[in-house]
Design an enzyme around this catalytic site. Structure first.
Site, PDB file in Angstrom:
ATOM      1  CB  CYS A  18      32.411  42.394  35.640  1.00 44.25           C
ATOM      2  SG  CYS A  18      34.190  42.242  35.643  1.00 44.25           S
ATOM      3  CD  GLU A  56      30.548  40.218  39.283  1.00 42.23           C
ATOM      4  OE1 GLU A  56      30.720  40.472  38.066  1.00 42.23           O
ATOM      5  OE2 GLU A  56      31.267  39.436  39.920  1.00 42.23           O
ATOM      6  CB  CYS A  94      32.600  43.985  40.459  1.00 37.39           C
ATOM      7  SG  CYS A  94      32.544  43.872  38.651  1.00 37.39           S
TER       8      CYS A  94
END
Ligand code: THU
Length: 134
Positions: free
Chosen positions: A53, A55, A95
């Site tokens: 991801c 993040e 995350c």
């Protein structure tokens, strides 16, 4: 903290998204307390679970460049279909947990765009109550 600037940095990061499998492009901008910003984007893989991801890409980039636990103030996330309108994309659970390792959840700010000129904001503690820590 200049929230609009952090969202703009996340939008820049989103331009580098590699998302041929989902078509959903995400960018993140992680702000350090001293003002430095680390960018990240989602990086997908044909083996879907390998995908990283935006993040975590930003977080891991910061740590790989010497940033430490406690250095971070906020993260902005901008996502949506690759060539479409922005869609609200709050950080996924993985995350949230990854960030919690490195921040004070009570004060760390998480922003995500909800449209071209709007956003939502919460502390990490609001998003990840009872997060796991050792
Ligand atoms: N994605 C992120 O980059 N951040 C999140 O917090 C949730 C999802 C990415 C992963 C995948 O490449 C795409 O969005 C669709 O799930």
């Amino acid at each position: 903290m200049d929230r609009k600037r952090l969202l703009a940095e996340a939008a820049k990061a989103r331009e580098n998204s590699y998302c041929p499998h989902s078509g959903f492009a995400v960018g993140a901008a992680l702000l350090c307390k001293d003002g430095e910003i680390f960018r990240g984007c989602n990086v997908e893989n044909a083996s879907y679970g390998v995908t990283n991801c935006a993040e975590r890409t930003a977080l891991f980039s910061a740590v790989a460049n010497g940033r430490k636990r406690g250095d971070f103030a906020a993260i902005a996330v901008v996502g949506g279909p690759k060539d479409g309108e922005l869609a609200a994309s709050p950080p996924c659970g993985v995350c949230r947990q990854a960030l919690s390792e490195f921040v004070d959840s009570e004060t760390f700010v998480v922003l995500w765009a909800t449209g071209a000129d709007s956003y939502e904001e919460h502390t990490l503690a609001e998003l990840l109550p009872y997060g796991f820590s050792l």
